[in-house]
Scaffold this motif. Structure first.
Motif, PDB file in Angstrom:
ATOM      1  N   VAL A  63      -7.146 -36.994  35.547  1.00 26.50           N
ATOM      2  CA  VAL A  63      -6.484 -35.881  34.614  1.00 26.50           C
ATOM      3  C   VAL A  63      -6.525 -34.587  35.342  1.00 26.50           C
ATOM      4  O   VAL A  63      -7.417 -34.490  36.519  1.00 26.50           O
ATOM      5  CB  VAL A  63      -7.684 -35.623  33.579  1.00 26.50           C
ATOM      6  CG1 VAL A  63      -7.330 -34.427  32.821  1.00 26.50           C
ATOM      7  CG2 VAL A  63      -8.084 -36.665  32.632  1.00 26.50           C
ATOM      8  N   ARG A 123       4.040 -31.940  24.088  1.00 24.38           N
ATOM      9  CA  ARG A 123       3.815 -33.259  24.863  1.00 24.38           C
ATOM     10  C   ARG A 123       5.237 -33.649  25.265  1.00 24.38           C
ATOM     11  O   ARG A 123       6.134 -33.392  24.619  1.00 24.38           O
ATOM     12  CB  ARG A 123       3.409 -34.260  23.775  1.00 24.38           C
ATOM     13  CG  ARG A 123       3.145 -35.648  24.478  1.00 24.38           C
ATOM     14  CD  ARG A 123       2.951 -36.854  23.530  1.00 24.38           C
ATOM     15  NE  ARG A 123       4.037 -37.339  22.898  1.00 24.38           N
ATOM     16  CZ  ARG A 123       3.951 -37.477  21.716  1.00 24.38           C
ATOM     17  NH1 ARG A 123       2.490 -37.852  20.957  1.00 24.38           N
ATOM     18  NH2 ARG A 123       4.898 -37.938  21.029  1.00 24.38           N
ATOM     19  N   TYR A 173       0.848 -32.403  28.886  1.00 26.61           N
ATOM     20  CA  TYR A 173       0.481 -31.372  27.571  1.00 26.61           C
ATOM     21  C   TYR A 173       0.471 -29.900  27.832  1.00 26.61           C
ATOM     22  O   TYR A 173      -0.558 -29.793  28.967  1.00 26.61           O
ATOM     23  CB  TYR A 173      -0.533 -31.848  26.768  1.00 26.61           C
ATOM     24  CG  TYR A 173      -0.503 -33.163  26.211  1.00 26.61           C
ATOM     25  CD1 TYR A 173      -0.277 -33.386  24.915  1.00 26.61           C
ATOM     26  CD2 TYR A 173      -0.820 -34.455  26.746  1.00 26.61           C
ATOM     27  CE1 TYR A 173      -0.055 -34.586  24.280  1.00 26.61           C
ATOM     28  CE2 TYR A 173      -0.606 -35.691  26.241  1.00 26.61           C
ATOM     29  CZ  TYR A 173      -0.415 -35.779  24.910  1.00 26.61           C
ATOM     30  OH  TYR A 173      -0.275 -37.143  24.481  1.00 26.61           O
ATOM     31  N   ILE A 227      -2.049 -36.345  32.296  1.00 23.77           N
ATOM     32  CA  ILE A 227      -3.155 -37.358  31.867  1.00 23.77           C
ATOM     33  C   ILE A 227      -2.329 -38.797  32.397  1.00 23.77           C
ATOM     34  O   ILE A 227      -0.971 -38.998  32.147  1.00 23.77           O
ATOM     35  CB  ILE A 227      -3.182 -37.412  30.312  1.00 23.77           C
ATOM     36  CG1 ILE A 227      -3.944 -35.997  30.202  1.00 23.77           C
ATOM     37  CG2 ILE A 227      -4.291 -38.366  30.069  1.00 23.77           C
ATOM     38  CD1 ILE A 227      -4.138 -35.811  28.664  1.00 23.77           C
ATOM     39  N   PRO A 244      -2.248 -42.082  31.028  1.00 22.61           N
ATOM     40  CA  PRO A 244      -2.604 -42.628  29.740  1.00 22.61           C
ATOM     41  C   PRO A 244      -3.036 -44.170  29.940  1.00 22.61           C
ATOM     42  O   PRO A 244      -3.503 -44.384  28.651  1.00 22.61           O
ATOM     43  CB  PRO A 244      -1.357 -42.361  28.838  1.00 22.61           C
ATOM     44  CG  PRO A 244      -0.302 -42.241  29.736  1.00 22.61           C
ATOM     45  CD  PRO A 244      -0.839 -41.702  30.863  1.00 22.61           C
ATOM     46  N   PRO A 299      -4.976 -39.567  25.697  1.00 21.61           N
ATOM     47  CA  PRO A 299      -4.928 -38.186  25.452  1.00 21.61           C
ATOM     48  C   PRO A 299      -5.679 -37.442  24.747  1.00 21.61           C
ATOM     49  O   PRO A 299      -5.957 -36.280  24.836  1.00 21.61           O
ATOM     50  CB  PRO A 299      -3.438 -38.054  25.299  1.00 21.61           C
ATOM     51  CG  PRO A 299      -2.795 -39.299  25.859  1.00 21.61           C
ATOM     52  CD  PRO A 299      -3.860 -40.396  25.466  1.00 21.61           C
ATOM     53  N   VAL A 333      -1.988 -38.095  19.158  1.00 21.11           N
ATOM     54  CA  VAL A 333      -1.594 -38.018  20.456  1.00 21.11           C
ATOM     55  C   VAL A 333      -1.897 -39.417  21.257  1.00 21.11           C
ATOM     56  O   VAL A 333      -2.060 -39.180  22.485  1.00 21.11           O
ATOM     57  CB  VAL A 333      -2.686 -36.767  21.104  1.00 21.11           C
ATOM     58  CG1 VAL A 333      -2.196 -35.438  20.409  1.00 21.11           C
ATOM     59  CG2 VAL A 333      -4.025 -37.148  20.918  1.00 21.11           C
ATOM     60  N   ARG A 362       3.062 -42.760  23.393  1.00 15.66           N
ATOM     61  CA  ARG A 362       3.718 -42.349  24.496  1.00 15.66           C
ATOM     62  C   ARG A 362       4.904 -41.865  24.107  1.00 15.66           C
ATOM     63  O   ARG A 362       6.069 -41.295  24.301  1.00 15.66           O
ATOM     64  CB  ARG A 362       4.080 -43.448  25.366  1.00 15.66           C
ATOM     65  CG  ARG A 362       2.926 -43.659  26.415  1.00 15.66           C
ATOM     66  CD  ARG A 362       3.187 -44.851  27.478  1.00 15.66           C
ATOM     67  NE  ARG A 362       2.887 -43.926  28.459  1.00 15.66           N
ATOM     68  CZ  ARG A 362       2.990 -44.416  29.966  1.00 15.66           C
ATOM     69  NH1 ARG A 362       3.656 -45.737  29.951  1.00 15.66           N
ATOM     70  NH2 ARG A 362       2.476 -43.911  30.820  1.00 15.66           N
TER      71      ARG A 362
END
Length: 161
Positions: free
Chosen positions: A75, A101, A110, A123, A125, A130, A158, A161
């Protein structure tokens, strides 16, 4: 073992333990947000960042208005990015904060919508959800000012993808 050798072994073990506990992770080298990384509200938000997101510890960075978590980093956060205008990007609300996003090479990004200064979070994922990240950042990010703008069409998740 001689007393001198025992003392040396104990000292070596103590240094190794201290290094392990102090998180000798190298500093994350980042470029600050080009716009307003030095905004006082960014400083207010940055000092309130969580010490960890899920199991990923907060790392030291060399950029003002920035934060990073995990080793390897999963992150990245930049405060003071350009404030988004009306957008076609999907918008998700998390704890009263609207986030736009978008997919980026590093994963998902984000960016706050309706906040000035704006905050951008990148992030991975594949490493962390997220929703977890945005939820854990919401208190710190709430120290940026609301502009009164809100998203009209909201995504209900969230996690995608």
């Amino acid at each position: 073992m001689s007393p001198r050798r025992s003392l040396l072994a104990l000292a070596t073990a103590s240094v190794a333990l201290a290094a392990a506990l102090s998180g000798c992770a190298p500093v994350v080298s980042l470029a600050p947000a080009a716009e307003f990384a030095n905004d006082p509200e960014c400083a207010e938000a940055i000092v309130r960042m969580p010490d960890a997101i899920s199991s990923y510890p907060l790392r030291q960075t060399d950029a003002q208005g920035a934060a990073a978590w995990g080793e390897p980093t999963v992150v990245l956060l930049y405060c003071g990015v350009p404030v988004p205008e009306v957008s076609e990007l999907p918008c998700v609300p998390v704890e009263g904060i609207f986030w736009l996003r978008e997919e980026v090479d590093a994963g998902l990004a984000y960016t706050t919508y309706g906040r000035d200064p704006a905050v951008r979070v990148v992030i991975d994922p594949d490493a962390i959800g997220p929703g977890v990240v945005l939820d854990e950042l919401s208190t710190a990010v709430s120290y940026t000012s609301e502009t009164g703008r809100e998203c009209v069409d909201l995504e209900d998740t969230v996690t995608g993808r």
